[in-house]
Write a protein that holds these residues in place. Structure first.
Motif, PDB file in Angstrom:
ATOM      1  N   GLY A 434       0.827  -1.192   0.000  1.00  0.00           N
ATOM      2  CA  GLY A 434       0.000   0.000   0.000  1.00  0.00           C
ATOM      3  C   GLY A 434       0.863   1.244   0.000  1.00  0.00           C
ATOM      4  O   GLY A 434       1.785   1.396  -0.814  1.00  0.00           O
ATOM      5  N   PRO A 435       0.622   2.184   0.953  1.00  0.00           N
ATOM      6  CA  PRO A 435       1.431   3.404   1.011  1.00  0.00           C
ATOM      7  C   PRO A 435       2.781   3.213   1.697  1.00  0.00           C
ATOM      8  O   PRO A 435       3.548   4.167   1.817  1.00  0.00           O
ATOM      9  N   LEU A 436       3.077   1.986   2.166  1.00  0.00           N
ATOM     10  CA  LEU A 436       4.350   1.721   2.828  1.00  0.00           C
ATOM     11  C   LEU A 436       5.441   1.540   1.774  1.00  0.00           C
ATOM     12  O   LEU A 436       5.301   0.750   0.842  1.00  0.00           O
ATOM     13  N   GLU A 437       6.556   2.282   1.957  1.00  0.00           N
ATOM     14  CA  GLU A 437       7.682   2.210   1.037  1.00  0.00           C
ATOM     15  C   GLU A 437       8.951   1.902   1.818  1.00  0.00           C
ATOM     16  O   GLU A 437       9.106   2.333   2.973  1.00  0.00           O
ATOM     17  N   SER A 465       9.099   4.270   5.057  1.00  0.00           N
ATOM     18  CA  SER A 465       8.280   5.477   5.118  1.00  0.00           C
ATOM     19  C   SER A 465       6.851   5.139   4.743  1.00  0.00           C
ATOM     20  O   SER A 465       6.586   4.190   3.994  1.00  0.00           O
ATOM     21  N   LEU A 466       5.937   5.925   5.287  1.00  0.00           N
ATOM     22  CA  LEU A 466       4.510   5.753   5.035  1.00  0.00           C
ATOM     23  C   LEU A 466       3.969   7.093   4.558  1.00  0.00           C
ATOM     24  O   LEU A 466       4.119   8.103   5.252  1.00  0.00           O
ATOM     25  N   ARG A 467       3.344   7.097   3.394  1.00  0.00           N
ATOM     26  CA  ARG A 467       2.826   8.337   2.819  1.00  0.00           C
ATOM     27  C   ARG A 467       1.298   8.286   2.816  1.00  0.00           C
ATOM     28  O   ARG A 467       0.700   7.568   2.021  1.00  0.00           O
ATOM     29  N   LEU A 468       0.725   9.056   3.725  1.00  0.00           N
ATOM     30  CA  LEU A 468      -0.728   9.182   3.808  1.00  0.00           C
ATOM     31  C   LEU A 468      -1.065  10.641   3.530  1.00  0.00           C
ATOM     32  O   LEU A 468      -0.613  11.536   4.258  1.00  0.00           O
ATOM     33  N   GLU A 469      -1.868  10.906   2.500  1.00  0.00           N
ATOM     34  CA  GLU A 469      -2.128  12.286   2.143  1.00  0.00           C
ATOM     35  C   GLU A 469      -3.381  12.400   1.289  1.00  0.00           C
ATOM     36  O   GLU A 469      -3.835  11.436   0.650  1.00  0.00           O
ATOM     37  N   SER A 470      -3.948  13.590   1.341  1.00  0.00           N
ATOM     38  CA  SER A 470      -5.076  13.959   0.490  1.00  0.00           C
ATOM     39  C   SER A 470      -4.886  15.421   0.118  1.00  0.00           C
ATOM     40  O   SER A 470      -3.841  16.020   0.415  1.00  0.00           O
ATOM     41  N   ALA A 471      -5.897  16.033  -0.502  1.00  0.00           N
ATOM     42  CA  ALA A 471      -5.782  17.430  -0.910  1.00  0.00           C
ATOM     43  C   ALA A 471      -5.732  18.363   0.283  1.00  0.00           C
ATOM     44  O   ALA A 471      -5.213  19.480   0.182  1.00  0.00           O
ATOM     45  N   GLU A 478       8.581   8.424   8.929  1.00  0.00           N
ATOM     46  CA  GLU A 478       9.713   7.695   8.347  1.00  0.00           C
ATOM     47  C   GLU A 478      10.651   7.265   9.470  1.00  0.00           C
ATOM     48  O   GLU A 478      10.914   8.033  10.400  1.00  0.00           O
ATOM     49  N   ILE A 479      11.142   6.035   9.399  1.00  0.00           N
ATOM     50  CA  ILE A 479      12.096   5.527  10.362  1.00  0.00           C
ATOM     51  C   ILE A 479      13.224   4.837   9.613  1.00  0.00           C
ATOM     52  O   ILE A 479      12.997   4.159   8.591  1.00  0.00           O
ATOM     53  N   GLY A 480      14.460   5.077  10.070  1.00  0.00           N
ATOM     54  CA  GLY A 480      15.614   4.480   9.416  1.00  0.00           C
ATOM     55  C   GLY A 480      16.764   4.330  10.384  1.00  0.00           C
ATOM     56  O   GLY A 480      16.698   4.760  11.555  1.00  0.00           O
ATOM     57  N   VAL A 508      23.098   5.065  14.275  1.00  0.00           N
ATOM     58  CA  VAL A 508      22.097   5.859  14.964  1.00  0.00           C
ATOM     59  C   VAL A 508      20.752   5.713  14.270  1.00  0.00           C
ATOM     60  O   VAL A 508      20.669   5.768  13.032  1.00  0.00           O
ATOM     61  N   PRO A 509      19.682   5.464  15.045  1.00  0.00           N
ATOM     62  CA  PRO A 509      18.341   5.439  14.428  1.00  0.00           C
ATOM     63  C   PRO A 509      17.847   6.864  14.190  1.00  0.00           C
ATOM     64  O   PRO A 509      18.197   7.804  14.915  1.00  0.00           O
ATOM     65  N   ILE A 510      17.011   7.026  13.150  1.00  0.00           N
ATOM     66  CA  ILE A 510      16.452   8.323  12.798  1.00  0.00           C
ATOM     67  C   ILE A 510      14.958   8.147  12.596  1.00  0.00           C
ATOM     68  O   ILE A 510      14.518   7.297  11.800  1.00  0.00           O
ATOM     69  N   PHE A 511      14.187   8.944  13.320  1.00  0.00           N
ATOM     70  CA  PHE A 511      12.737   8.909  13.163  1.00  0.00           C
ATOM     71  C   PHE A 511      12.239  10.322  12.886  1.00  0.00           C
ATOM     72  O   PHE A 511      12.647  11.281  13.541  1.00  0.00           O
ATOM     73  N   SER A 512      11.348  10.452  11.900  1.00  0.00           N
ATOM     74  CA  SER A 512      10.756  11.754  11.599  1.00  0.00           C
ATOM     75  C   SER A 512       9.279  11.566  11.311  1.00  0.00           C
ATOM     76  O   SER A 512       8.850  10.519  10.817  1.00  0.00           O
ATOM     77  N   LEU A 513       8.519  12.600  11.620  1.00  0.00           N
ATOM     78  CA  LEU A 513       7.091  12.626  11.339  1.00  0.00           C
ATOM     79  C   LEU A 513       6.758  14.004  10.771  1.00  0.00           C
ATOM     80  O   LEU A 513       6.887  15.013  11.465  1.00  0.00           O
ATOM     81  N   ASP A 514       6.347  14.019   9.529  1.00  0.00           N
ATOM     82  CA  ASP A 514       6.025  15.255   8.827  1.00  0.00           C
ATOM     83  C   ASP A 514       4.522  15.287   8.585  1.00  0.00           C
ATOM     84  O   ASP A 514       3.961  14.371   7.965  1.00  0.00           O
TER      85      ASP A 514
END
Length: 792
Positions: A434-437, A465-471, A478-480, A508-514
């Motif tokens: 699905g939206p999971l990449e 990363s997971l991309r959930l979006e609309s207009a 994203e986690i890495g 080092v782990p990296i987590f972001s939420l946009d």
């Protein structure tokens, strides 16, 4: 079967390559020739040996291209002439013996776009001889032509015309010829012929030749006793000239490059083009500088089935100005100065290619002394790179290397960047569910530099990363995990006790939420419908602290703070440092859009990073910071009208209560093609400048151009008072340009700081363009576009 050879674009020859347009007139002299006017539309690109110019020619100040008084509007511009029947009419048609035909009184022949008119036409059916008594006029989709009389033979494609006037319709061009003779379909001869791209009624310049021979079979023309005139004043004369008639290339002189400066004196380059083969050619460019000597230069271009490239060089065997510079700067310059460049682009397959760009100079002051570009002296590091690149549906890769040469004489050798050879990268990203990449970014580099720590570095960053979006909203977590390991050599060269291990590593782990929202509302402004948006955005970043003091700095630098840095996972470029973070970036953007046109009239943004932990990862020599928040970064762009634009960038630091950065740009467009810009630029402890530039219409076709870039606080200037540094001009120029239908010229006087020592250079640039032919002098278009925002 022998393959068709590949052909490089050619160069525009000096001085009368443009006369080949007369070739297109020659077949049109025969009223029955169906190819009359063919090729006229290609004139702008096929004249001489040049490829099409980088910018289209501006004929905006010219009159219509159909000024001859016998032009008949409304003729078809498309279609196959051979498939259409020919109509013949006259006030009187007679045939005394059914083999001779006479058309008298407004005799006309029409066939699609072909339109021939004469007072009397006679035709012999047995011999195919014909005569036409004038005034005779001819028109097709590409040509207007008139003559006093014509005679010839239709079967042998022979024709003689007297008192010829012509004008090209598919491109600019017109002229006259005393006599025009076509001996067969491939050969023609014109006497007392002229050519110009100016309006028929205002011939500001023209080429004139006593005799022109056109050989369509060989694709060349030959002219004798050629004179170039500007408003009937002869400028130069050549006893003989040879020029191309089509895209087949020939050797010959190109237009010269002329300039003047304090450091070089009078500067003249006269290139000579060599047509060596369809897929490779060369240009020799001797350059005479009265203050420096004679420089040899050139270019070799090649084209194969899978690659194209060029090799450029310049060589000055004995620099007459070197001794004076050695006394001035206390440096030892080589007696011979040189520069070379090799560029190549090769495609191995649809997915794999190679790119090469190798550059070298003899010494760090080369561009300062001999650079052709008006900004070339600002080059500090001359890069060279070569890479093999691959690309697939969801991946990309490269393998190659980078090298640098210092071209700023004030920089010591230790500031030279590391050689990155070899360097390999691999990046991939693919949808999983699905939206999971999922993706990975990988890089391997081997670093080397004289008298410094060398080593190899492997940097890996797998991520999900997971991309959930609309207009109206978006949510992008994203986690890495970033893992970087080194293999170091020559640690004793570092003189740094912190570099104790030859195999440091960091994981080092990296987590972001946009996340963000988009709100809209309708407005009415001045009776017009507008839309305003509110776009709040939040970006959370979590990166645990890792001690990185034992890792060397190979290619890593800190990015200057800006609005875009609010949404980055690292404030450093390069893998030697990964910042620690427990941050939340908050930003708000609003836009005002005009519904009728969709244009964005206002855009404003403001944001800040809130730090929940202190910023411990720093470059050497900097202390950890415990600020609770970053500087406020704001941007504002206003398009008040079609004339007025304002742009602002502002950074206010609440921790120091100071403005860290401020830029303001105001632009006004006026008078059709006039523009004025006023800018203020400030960055704390770095620069403070005011920049004014303008292009002012003085009269139709006349503009004044000017710029003043002034440093308000320059350490190299004489102090205004004991408390601070004085101001000084960094660059100023003043010039005038004149643009008419077929001639444009610019004269610019420039004074600027040309080296890091703060010394000035003064130069005078003159460019003269005969539209459709070429230009003489220093190319100034690119320089003016960079120096005057909005210049056209």
């Amino acid at each position: 079967m022998r393959p068709t050879p590949l052909r490089l674009p050619g160069r525009r020859l000096l001085p009368i390559a443009i006369l080949h347009s007369l070739l297109f007139a020659a077949p049109a002299l025969h009223a029955d020739e169906t190819e009359a006017g063919a090729g006229n539309g290609a004139y702008a690109c096929t004249a001489g040996m040049s490829a099409c110019p980088g910018k289209p020619l501006d004929w905006g100040m010219c009159g219509k291209n159909d000024l001859l008084d016998f032009y008949t509007p409304g003729l078809p511009t498309e279609g196959d002439r051979d498939s259409v029947a020919r109509d013949v009419s006259a006030l009187k048609v007679s045939s005394p013996d059914k083999t001779h035909y006479v058309l008298e009184g407004k005799a006309e022949i029409r066939q699609l776009d072909l339109f021939l008119r004469a007072e009397k036409i006679t035709y012999d059916g047995e011999t195919s001889d014909y005569t036409a008594e004038g005034p005779l006029t001819y028109q097709d989709r590409g040509l207007l032509l008139s003559a006093n009389a014509a005679s010839g033979n239709a079967d042998r494609d022979q024709c003689t015309l007297e008192g010829v006037r012509y004008q090209l319709l598919g491109s600019r061009g017109n002229g006259v010829a005393s006599v025009a003779i076509t001996t067969d379909v491939d050969h023609a001869r014109l006497t007392e012929a002229t050519f110009s791209t100016c309006d028929v009624a205002s011939q500001q310049w023209a080429f004139a030749a006593r005799e022109i021979e056109l050989d369509r079979a060989e694709g060349v023309g030959r002219a004798r006793h050629v004179t170039f005139r500007v408003r009937d004043v002869p400028v130069f004369w050549l006893p003989y000239a040879r020029f191309p008639l089509d895209d087949r290339r020939v050797s010959g002189f190109l237009f010269p490059n002329i300039g003047f400066s304090d450091r070089r004196g009078f500067d003249l380059t006269l290139p000579y083009y060599l047509n060596l083969a369809p897929n490779y050619d060369a240009t020799l460019a001797p350059r005479l500088m009265t203050e420096r000597g004679l420089m040899l230069g050139g270019e070799f271009r090649y084209l194969t089935d899978g690659s194209n490239g060029s090799f450029n060089f310049e060589y000055l065997p004995d620099d007459r100005g070197a001794e004076e510079e050695e006394r001035e700067y206390g440096e030892n310059l080589p007696g011979s100065r040189w520069w070379y460049q090799w560029r190549d682009a090769t495609a191995f397959s649809e997915n794999w290619s190679a790119n090469v760009n190798i550059n070298r100079v003899s010494d760090p002051r080369y561009f300062e002394d001999f650079g052709r570009g008006l900004y070339s002296s600002s080059i500090s590091f001359l890069p060279s790179r070569a890479y093999i690149n691959g690309r697939g549906e969801f991946w990309s890769a490269s393998f190659g290397g980078d090298d640098y040469q210092i071209t700023d004489p004030t920089l010591p050798e230790q500031f030279e960047p590391y050689r990155r050879l070899p360097r390999a990268t691999f990046n991939a990203e693919h949808a999983l569910l699905g939206p999971l990449e999922g993706g990975v970014d990988a890089e391997f580099v081997s670093f080397a530099k004289d008298q410094a720590v060398d080593g190899r570095r492997l940097d890996l960053y797998p991520h999900l990363s997971l991309r959930l979006e609309s207009a109206a909203w978006f949510l992008r977590p994203e986690i890495g995990y970033r893992y970087t390991t080194y293999d170091l050599d020559d640690l004793d060269e570092a003189n740094n006790p912190l570099l104790a291990s030859d195999d440091p590593h960091r994981g080092v782990p990296i987590f972001s939420l946009d996340t963000g929202l988009v709100f809209e509302r309708e407005l009415e402004v001045g009776g017009e419908a507008w839309t305003q948006t509110f776009e709040p955005r939040a970006y959370y970043l979590r990166v645990p602290y890792r001690d990185q003091a034992g890792i060397p700095l190979f290619d890593t630098q800190q990015i200057p703070f800006s609005f875009s840095e609010l949404f980055r996972t690292n404030r450093y470029v390069g893998a030697d440092r990964q910042m620690d973070a427990n941050n939340l970036s908050l930003a708000l953007t609003t836009r005002f859009l005009e519904n009728a046109t969709g244009e964005e009239r206002v855009s404003a943004s403001i944001g800040q990073i809130r730090y929940f932990d202190e910023q411990r990862v720093q470059l050497p020599g900097r202390q950890a910071t415990d600020y609770s928040g970053s500087a406020y970064a704001g941007q504002l762009a206003l398009r008040l009208s079609d004339r007025w634009r304002v742009a602002l960038d502002q950074q206010y630091n609440p921790n120091t209560h100071h403005t860290d950065l401020s830029t303001v740009t105001l632009q006004n467009r006026f008078g059709g093609d006039g523009v004025a810009n006023l800018s203020y630029r400030y960055r704390r402890d770095f620069l403070e400048q005011v920049d004014f530039s303008t292009a002012i219409p003085l009269a139709p076709g006349w503009r004044l151009i000017a710029r003043e870039n002034y440093a308000l606080n320059d350490p190299r200037a004489t102090p205004i008072d004991p408390r601070g540094n004085g101001g000084r001009s960094l660059e100023r120029f003043l010039g005038v340009e004149h643009d008419t239908c077929c001639i444009a010229w610019r004269l610019i006087a420039r004074r600027w700081v040309h080296n890091i020592e703060g010394e000035y250079d003064t130069a005078l640039y003159f460019e003269l363009e005969f539209k459709g032919v070429g230009s003489i002098g220093q190319k100034t278009d690119g320089f003016l576009r960079r120096g005057i925002l909005g210049y056209q």
